[in-house]
Design a protein around this motif. Structure first.
Motif, PDB file in Angstrom:
ATOM      1  N   ALA A 107      37.450  28.796  31.242  1.00 45.21           N
ATOM      2  CA  ALA A 107      38.786  28.227  31.452  1.00 45.21           C
ATOM      3  C   ALA A 107      39.805  29.282  31.888  1.00 45.21           C
ATOM      4  N   ALA A 108      39.338  30.447  32.314  1.00 43.61           N
ATOM      5  CA  ALA A 108      40.247  31.546  32.637  1.00 43.61           C
ATOM      6  C   ALA A 108      41.072  31.255  33.884  1.00 43.61           C
ATOM      7  N   SER A 109      42.303  31.766  33.900  1.00 42.49           N
ATOM      8  CA  SER A 109      43.120  31.714  35.116  1.00 42.49           C
ATOM      9  C   SER A 109      43.020  33.041  35.867  1.00 42.49           C
ATOM     10  N   GLN A 110      42.715  34.121  35.144  1.00 41.85           N
ATOM     11  CA  GLN A 110      42.522  35.431  35.755  1.00 41.85           C
ATOM     12  C   GLN A 110      41.393  36.154  35.027  1.00 41.85           C
ATOM     13  N   LEU A 111      40.559  36.853  35.796  1.00 44.05           N
ATOM     14  CA  LEU A 111      39.470  37.614  35.194  1.00 44.05           C
ATOM     15  C   LEU A 111      39.294  38.916  35.967  1.00 44.05           C
ATOM     16  N   TYR A 112      39.343  40.029  35.242  1.00 40.58           N
ATOM     17  CA  TYR A 112      39.185  41.358  35.816  1.00 40.58           C
ATOM     18  C   TYR A 112      38.009  42.034  35.121  1.00 40.58           C
ATOM     19  N   ASP A 113      37.061  42.534  35.895  1.00 37.74           N
ATOM     20  CA  ASP A 113      35.831  43.067  35.309  1.00 37.74           C
ATOM     21  C   ASP A 113      35.505  44.435  35.897  1.00 37.74           C
ATOM     22  N   TYR A 114      35.283  45.427  35.008  1.00 37.81           N
ATOM     23  CA  TYR A 114      34.840  46.751  35.455  1.00 37.81           C
ATOM     24  C   TYR A 114      33.434  46.993  34.925  1.00 37.81           C
ATOM     25  N   ASN A 115      32.536  47.502  35.786  1.00 34.11           N
ATOM     26  CA  ASN A 115      31.175  47.764  35.342  1.00 34.11           C
ATOM     27  C   ASN A 115      30.616  49.012  36.016  1.00 34.11           C
ATOM     28  N   ASN A 116      30.036  49.887  35.201  1.00 32.81           N
ATOM     29  CA  ASN A 116      29.382  51.084  35.725  1.00 32.81           C
ATOM     30  C   ASN A 116      27.899  51.123  35.332  1.00 32.81           C
ATOM     31  N   PHE A 221      34.016  46.770  30.732  1.00 32.86           N
ATOM     32  CA  PHE A 221      34.888  45.893  29.949  1.00 32.86           C
ATOM     33  C   PHE A 221      35.470  44.836  30.864  1.00 32.86           C
ATOM     34  N   THR A 222      35.941  43.760  30.259  1.00 33.22           N
ATOM     35  CA  THR A 222      36.505  42.627  31.000  1.00 33.22           C
ATOM     36  C   THR A 222      37.882  42.290  30.457  1.00 33.22           C
ATOM     37  N   MET A 223      38.826  42.086  31.356  1.00 35.02           N
ATOM     38  CA  MET A 223      40.161  41.606  30.996  1.00 35.02           C
ATOM     39  C   MET A 223      40.238  40.146  31.417  1.00 35.02           C
ATOM     40  N   ILE A 224      40.623  39.283  30.514  1.00 35.12           N
ATOM     41  CA  ILE A 224      40.619  37.850  30.806  1.00 35.12           C
ATOM     42  C   ILE A 224      41.916  37.212  30.331  1.00 35.12           C
ATOM     43  N   LYS A 229      48.106  31.640  28.252  1.00 37.50           N
ATOM     44  CA  LYS A 229      48.006  32.487  27.064  1.00 37.50           C
ATOM     45  C   LYS A 229      48.045  33.954  27.457  1.00 37.50           C
ATOM     46  N   GLN A 230      48.095  34.817  26.436  1.00 39.30           N
ATOM     47  CA  GLN A 230      48.153  36.247  26.669  1.00 39.30           C
ATOM     48  C   GLN A 230      46.792  36.794  27.079  1.00 39.30           C
ATOM     49  N   GLN A 231      46.827  37.907  27.802  1.00 35.03           N
ATOM     50  CA  GLN A 231      45.595  38.543  28.248  1.00 35.03           C
ATOM     51  C   GLN A 231      44.799  39.074  27.061  1.00 35.03           C
ATOM     52  N   LEU A 232      43.460  38.979  27.183  1.00 31.06           N
ATOM     53  CA  LEU A 232      42.536  39.471  26.164  1.00 31.06           C
ATOM     54  C   LEU A 232      41.553  40.426  26.830  1.00 31.06           C
ATOM     55  N   PRO A 241      28.967  42.568  20.719  1.00 34.88           N
ATOM     56  CA  PRO A 241      30.170  42.116  21.431  1.00 34.88           C
ATOM     57  C   PRO A 241      31.444  42.334  20.621  1.00 34.88           C
ATOM     58  N   ARG A 242      32.535  42.408  21.334  1.00 34.42           N
ATOM     59  CA  ARG A 242      33.829  42.494  20.669  1.00 34.42           C
ATOM     60  C   ARG A 242      34.885  41.850  21.548  1.00 34.42           C
ATOM     61  N   LEU A 243      35.537  40.830  21.044  1.00 32.10           N
ATOM     62  CA  LEU A 243      36.648  40.178  21.723  1.00 32.10           C
ATOM     63  C   LEU A 243      37.928  40.793  21.176  1.00 32.10           C
ATOM     64  N   ILE A 244      38.708  41.424  22.050  1.00 34.50           N
ATOM     65  CA  ILE A 244      39.902  42.165  21.622  1.00 34.50           C
ATOM     66  C   ILE A 244      41.148  41.324  21.863  1.00 34.50           C
ATOM     67  N   THR A 245      41.876  41.058  20.803  1.00 40.13           N
ATOM     68  CA  THR A 245      43.093  40.244  20.895  1.00 40.13           C
ATOM     69  C   THR A 245      44.350  41.024  20.501  1.00 40.13           C
ATOM     70  N   GLU A 246      44.175  42.185  19.852  1.00 40.85           N
ATOM     71  CA  GLU A 246      45.313  42.986  19.412  1.00 40.85           C
ATOM     72  C   GLU A 246      46.068  43.507  20.644  1.00 40.85           C
ATOM     73  N   PRO A 247      47.347  43.149  20.810  1.00 40.84           N
ATOM     74  CA  PRO A 247      48.093  43.465  22.036  1.00 40.84           C
ATOM     75  C   PRO A 247      48.044  44.925  22.460  1.00 40.84           C
ATOM     76  N   GLU A 248      48.147  45.863  21.515  1.00 42.04           N
ATOM     77  CA  GLU A 248      48.166  47.277  21.880  1.00 42.04           C
ATOM     78  C   GLU A 248      46.819  47.725  22.449  1.00 42.04           C
ATOM     79  N   GLU A 249      45.724  47.256  21.875  1.00 33.93           N
ATOM     80  CA  GLU A 249      44.400  47.602  22.391  1.00 33.93           C
ATOM     81  C   GLU A 249      44.184  46.992  23.772  1.00 33.93           C
ATOM     82  N   VAL A 250      44.664  45.770  23.953  1.00 37.14           N
ATOM     83  CA  VAL A 250      44.549  45.117  25.260  1.00 37.14           C
ATOM     84  C   VAL A 250      45.354  45.890  26.295  1.00 37.14           C
ATOM     85  N   ARG A 251      46.547  46.350  25.895  1.00 38.10           N
ATOM     86  CA  ARG A 251      47.422  47.095  26.810  1.00 38.10           C
ATOM     87  C   ARG A 251      46.755  48.384  27.277  1.00 38.10           C
TER      88      ARG A 251
END
Length: 281
Positions: A107-116, A221-224, A229-232, A241-251
């Motif tokens: 259901a994402a409106s934006q998805l940013y993905d980095y992979n190495n 990591f993936t930014m979604i 809603k706010q970015q996660l 796995p780890r879903l990060i919701t804490e604003p400072e870690e997301v920032r």
């Protein structure tokens, strides 16, 4: 006990494989090619092929059209109820540790993905995904491999949504150079990256190996951003796995992603680099 992976705990995969075989038999009986059936039902040839192999889900709308086109006499329409139930089950079939992210991605409106490390799941071809799971250690059973491939291909339905989300992918050059699955699989995967990278809603960038600045050696990591809603952020290392919701870690991760964008080639340069790898330039 380790949680079950997507699609391993229900019978939806068996249903879609059986339905795919039925579609293939009806198509061949009607004397149609996969391309002709795709044109008649507003689908791509690749999608018809994937449905017949049971790795993509036939949607109720497709079954309605295909029943008439293939003169199935209501046979395909009769499966729509079971397909709707299976689709509803599929939306919750992911294990608890993955389910939250899977629902957000769908259901994402934006998805940013980095992979190495590897091509992201949303961009993988069926053959590339199968090679990834086949090489996994400890070894997976053939049935488990097919179920995981089917689930990964099903996730790519996000590219069929409307309105489409905005996608941005950053891949390390090493990912594009690594011929996972062999030469033919590698070539098909690069061609798929070109095709998806040219979509209006997708930007794909490559970080060359000669860059002296690399702020994300920690891994993918993936930014979604869910709609409204706010970015996660989401991380998954060695199956943890780890879903990060804490604003400072997301920032912090968002800043890191921005730096990666600045050190990467532009989208146009990145596609040109992939074309060069394919020998098209």
């Amino acid at each position: 006990m380790r949680p079950e992976r997507p699609a391993e705990s229900d019978g939806t995969a068996h249903l879609f494989r059986a339905l795919g075989k039925m579609i293939k038999v009806l198509r061949e009986r009607a004397g149609m090619s996969q391309k002709e059936l795709g044109l008649a039902t507003h689908c791509g040839e690749d999608l018809i092929s994937a449905m017949e192999r049971g790795v993509r889900t036939p949607q109720p709308e497709f079954l309605e059209l295909a029943d008439d086109v293939l003169s199935a006499g209501g046979l395909l329409r009769a499966t729509i109820g079971e397909v709707r139930e299976a689709l509803a089950k599929a939306r919750t079939r992911h294990p608890e540790w993955y389910r939250g992210y899977a629902n957000l991605e769908a259901a994402a409106s934006q998805l940013y993905d980095y992979n190495n490390q590897a091509v992201p799941g949303l961009l993988q071809t069926e053959a590339y995904a199968r090679a990834i799971f086949t090489q996994r250690r400890p070894l997976l059973s053939e049935e488990t491999i097919e179920k995981r491939v089917a689930d990964r291909m099903d996730r790519q339905r996000v590219f069929e949504r409307w309105p489409l989300p905005t996608f941005h992918f950053i891949l390390d050059e090493s990912v594009l150079m690594r011929p996972i699955g062999g030469r033919d699989v590698h070539r098909e995967q690069l061609q798929t990256l070109l095709r998806i990278g040219r979509l209006r809603t997708v930007q794909l960038q490559m970080v060359p190996l000669d860059r002296t600045e690399q702020p994300s050696l920690d891994g993918p990591f993936t930014m979604i951003t869910p709609k409204g809603k706010q970015q996660l952020a989401y991380l998954e290392i060695h199956g943890y796995p780890r879903l990060i919701t804490e604003p400072e870690e997301v920032r912090v991760l968002a800043i890191r992603y921005g730096i990666m964008q600045s050190v990467a080639l532009t989208p146009g340069e990145s596609l040109a680099a992939i074309e060069k790898m394919l020998g098209e330039r």
